[in-house]
Write a protein that holds these residues in place. Structure first.
Motif, mmCIF file in Angstrom:
data_model
loop_
_atom_site.group_PDB
_atom_site.id
_atom_site.type_symbol
_atom_site.label_atom_id
_atom_site.label_comp_id
_atom_site.label_asym_id
_atom_site.label_seq_id
_atom_site.Cartn_x
_atom_site.Cartn_y
_atom_site.Cartn_z
ATOM 1 N N VAL A 152 0.684 -1.323 0.051
ATOM 2 C CA VAL A 152 -0.036 -0.007 -0.152
ATOM 3 C C VAL A 152 0.903 1.369 0.018
ATOM 4 N N ASP A 153 2.062 1.130 0.556
ATOM 5 C CA ASP A 153 2.916 2.390 0.796
ATOM 6 C C ASP A 153 3.358 2.693 -0.604
ATOM 7 N N ASN A 154 3.868 1.562 -0.887
ATOM 8 C CA ASN A 154 4.337 1.682 -2.481
ATOM 9 C C ASN A 154 3.472 2.333 -3.464
ATOM 10 N N TYR A 155 2.173 1.986 -3.392
ATOM 11 C CA TYR A 155 1.185 2.541 -4.092
ATOM 12 C C TYR A 155 0.747 4.078 -3.999
ATOM 13 N N LEU A 156 1.186 4.228 -2.856
ATOM 14 C CA LEU A 156 0.656 5.688 -2.183
ATOM 15 C C LEU A 156 1.791 6.700 -2.295
ATOM 16 N N ASP A 157 2.897 6.464 -2.977
ATOM 17 C CA ASP A 157 3.968 7.231 -2.866
ATOM 18 C C ASP A 157 4.034 8.402 -3.861
ATOM 19 N N GLY A 158 2.827 8.627 -4.379
ATOM 20 C CA GLY A 158 2.815 9.844 -5.228
ATOM 21 C C GLY A 158 3.575 9.924 -6.556
ATOM 22 N N ASN A 183 -6.007 14.309 -1.119
ATOM 23 C CA ASN A 183 -6.635 13.325 -0.224
ATOM 24 C C ASN A 183 -7.774 13.932 0.518
ATOM 25 N N GLU A 184 -8.703 12.831 0.692
ATOM 26 C CA GLU A 184 -10.089 13.221 1.020
ATOM 27 C C GLU A 184 -10.811 12.189 1.866
ATOM 28 N N ASP A 185 -11.195 12.501 3.134
ATOM 29 C CA ASP A 185 -12.102 11.306 3.777
ATOM 30 C C ASP A 185 -11.007 9.855 3.962
ATOM 31 N N ARG A 186 -11.395 8.818 3.418
ATOM 32 C CA ARG A 186 -10.502 7.681 3.753
ATOM 33 C C ARG A 186 -10.062 7.384 2.144
ATOM 34 N N TYR A 187 -9.836 8.301 1.285
ATOM 35 C CA TYR A 187 -9.098 7.996 -0.022
ATOM 36 C C TYR A 187 -8.290 8.823 -0.495
ATOM 37 N N CYS A 188 -7.609 8.576 -1.186
ATOM 38 C CA CYS A 188 -6.328 9.216 -1.776
ATOM 39 C C CYS A 188 -6.535 9.095 -3.417
ATOM 40 N N LEU A 189 -6.415 10.246 -4.063
ATOM 41 C CA LEU A 189 -6.470 10.195 -5.675
ATOM 42 C C LEU A 189 -5.230 10.614 -6.184
ATOM 43 N N GLN A 190 -4.457 9.812 -6.912
ATOM 44 C CA GLN A 190 -3.374 10.223 -7.520
ATOM 45 C C GLN A 190 -3.662 10.435 -8.937
ATOM 46 N N SER A 191 -3.142 11.239 -9.633
ATOM 47 C CA SER A 191 -3.539 11.353 -11.027
ATOM 48 C C SER A 191 -2.588 12.151 -11.950
ATOM 49 N N SER A 192 -2.518 11.857 -13.062
ATOM 50 C CA SER A 192 -1.405 12.462 -13.897
ATOM 51 C C SER A 192 -2.003 12.637 -15.307
ATOM 52 N N ALA A 237 -4.215 9.474 -16.333
ATOM 53 C CA ALA A 237 -4.149 8.219 -15.652
ATOM 54 C C ALA A 237 -4.689 8.592 -14.289
ATOM 55 N N TRP A 238 -5.699 7.804 -13.684
ATOM 56 C CA TRP A 238 -6.392 8.007 -12.473
ATOM 57 C C TRP A 238 -6.121 6.780 -11.640
ATOM 58 N N TYR A 239 -5.655 6.867 -10.377
ATOM 59 C CA TYR A 239 -5.197 5.963 -9.249
ATOM 60 C C TYR A 239 -5.947 6.386 -7.884
ATOM 61 N N PHE A 240 -6.912 5.493 -7.684
ATOM 62 C CA PHE A 240 -7.620 5.904 -6.383
ATOM 63 C C PHE A 240 -7.206 4.470 -5.297
ATOM 64 N N TRP A 241 -6.951 5.127 -4.205
ATOM 65 C CA TRP A 241 -6.691 4.088 -3.209
ATOM 66 C C TRP A 241 -8.019 4.457 -2.137
ATOM 67 N N GLN A 242 -8.653 3.423 -1.690
ATOM 68 C CA GLN A 242 -9.525 3.551 -0.325
ATOM 69 C C GLN A 242 -8.954 2.832 0.611
ATOM 70 N N TYR A 243 -9.011 3.366 1.757
ATOM 71 C CA TYR A 243 -8.669 2.755 3.131
ATOM 72 C C TYR A 243 -9.455 1.587 3.435
ATOM 73 N N HIS A 288 0.834 9.441 4.243
ATOM 74 C CA HIS A 288 0.878 9.977 5.414
ATOM 75 C C HIS A 288 -0.777 9.849 5.744
ATOM 76 N N LEU A 289 -1.573 10.004 4.812
ATOM 77 C CA LEU A 289 -2.992 9.571 5.206
ATOM 78 C C LEU A 289 -3.384 8.252 5.576
ATOM 79 N N PHE A 290 -2.801 7.182 5.015
ATOM 80 C CA PHE A 290 -2.923 5.854 5.225
ATOM 81 C C PHE A 290 -2.345 5.539 6.684
#
Ligand code: FES
Ligand code: FE2
Length: 375
Positions: free
Chosen positions: A201-207, A231-240, A260-266, A354-356
């Motif tokens: 998960v960390d690897n996914y969320l390193d922006g 970051n919002e609520d319990r999700y992070c959107l990384q996009s490029s 590209a849209w990359y969503f992560w939901q806690y 950090h959110l995670f």
């Protein structure tokens, strides 16, 4: 020196802003007691994806799963209602449903033949006449909460949990315009990794921090400098934004579109979107040092004529994943080292991590507080 679970959990300061923050400590990735606490509190109390909606469309369709060590069955009942139960027979605890998925009009336990309706009620208990104070109506399968969102079916083992929509928060609105209904399930692939689930998960969320170094082909179609992290609520959107490139033909052919849209939901679910393409990742712990990541691949065209292109696209994804697996396993080894305690976070890139870490810390701290209050 042996630290208590309480000391390990409280050694992370979840109040620090990003520019002051550290990662969660190495012990959180290697200590069995943390893994057990997570099993009870994170996986035992959050909404967890257990099936695709397309597997549970028609009455009688069912899927079995294991969640936080619990056997679960999810089914679309005769009234079209989505239901979930512990897949544990009320007689002597055998698994009632033994297939991964299928269609049934009744569930019959393979051990002594007790049968249950799709609503969980006990329908038949052979040779049970004369058993005193046996109330059939109190011997149905034990229910679990189930809800669906977009293409996914979630369950929650906590009867007190908030509604799924509240748990997902702003994610629903954010995903809605991207029309997930436009792609269709094509194939599932699962990967076993020798690392704690949080390393993946960390690897996914390193922006995108690791993308230019680790994924050169993928990097060639992304505008790395324009990469955004929200970051919002319990999700992070990384996009490029995406660009044309001739670095790698297979990547350029299969990773297309404006963004590209990359969503992560806690805590452990990801949705990745390109034009005509979606894959989802579900990260499941297998003890403290291992995890399984389930990839479901979806495409706009899943007809036979597109199969070759779709397979090529999956291969591109697999190459990226191979690169991630190697580094995640390297990180897990490093987390065991006496040389490492915790690391700092890039303000530009690592807000998602950090959110995670803060969400996880809040769950673990709340659980410990509950345990000590219950004593
Ligand atoms: S354990 Fe299921 S019928 Fe006996
Ligand atoms: Fe990666």
């Amino acid at each position: 020196m042996d630290y208590s679970l309480r000391e390990i959990v409280s050694s992370y300061n979840d109040q620090e802003p990003l520019d002051h923050a550290y990662t969660i400590p190495a012990a959180w990735y290697v200590d069995d007691r943390i893994a057990e606490l997570e099993r009870q509190t994170v996986f035992g109390r959050t909404w967890q994806v257990v099936a695709r909606a397309d597997q549970l469309q028609r009455p009688g369709q069912f899927v079995t799963a294991e969640l936080a060590g619990e056997p679960i069955v999810v089914v679309r009942d005769g009234n079209n209602q989505l239901r979930a139960f512990y897949n544990v027979c009320r007689h002597h605890a055998a698994a009632v449903v033994t297939e991964d998925e299928g269609t049934a009009s009744i569930f019959r336990c393979p051990y002594h033949g007790w049968s249950y309706g799709l609503d969980g009620s006990l329908k038949g208990a052979p040779e049970f006449e004369g058993v005193c104070s046996f109330d059939r109506s109190r011997n149905g399968l034990v229910p679990v909460r189930a809800e669906s969102w977009e293409r996914f079916v979630f369950v929650n083992l906590d009867p007190q949990a908030t509604l799924l929509a509240d748990f997902l928060g702003g994610l629903g609105q954010r995903v809605a315009p991207l029309n997930l209904a436009s792609v269709h399930f094509f194939e599932r692939r699962s990967y076993s990794l020798n690392c704690n689930w949080k390393v993946f998960v960390d690897n996914y969320l390193d922006g995108g921090y690791h993308v230019p170094h680790l994924h050169k082909a993928l990097n060639s179609v992304l505008q790395y400098k324009q990469y955004t992290i929200e970051n919002e609520d319990r999700y992070c959107l990384q996009s490029s934004p995406m660009v044309a490139s001739d670095v790698d033909a297979a990547t350029s052919a299969t990773r297309t579109g404006d963004r590209a849209w990359y969503f992560w939901q806690y805590p452990n679910f990801m949705i990745n979107l390109y034009a005509g393409y979606m894959d989802t990742n579900l990260v499941l712990p297998d003890g403290v040092d291992r995890c399984t990541v389930v990839f479901d691949f979806y495409f706009d065209d899943v007809s036979d004529s597109a199969a070759e292109r779709n397979r090529q696209s999956i291969l591109v994804g697999e190459r990226v994943n191979d690169e991630d697996v190697g580094i995640c396993e390297s990180v897990q080894r490093g987390l065991h080292s006496r040389a490492y305690g915790a690391g700092r976070l890039s303000v530009r890139r690592e807000a998602g991590e950090h959110l995670f870490h803060r969400l996880l810390a809040a769950d673990l701290k709340a659980a410990l507080w509950k345990i000590s209050n219950a004593r």
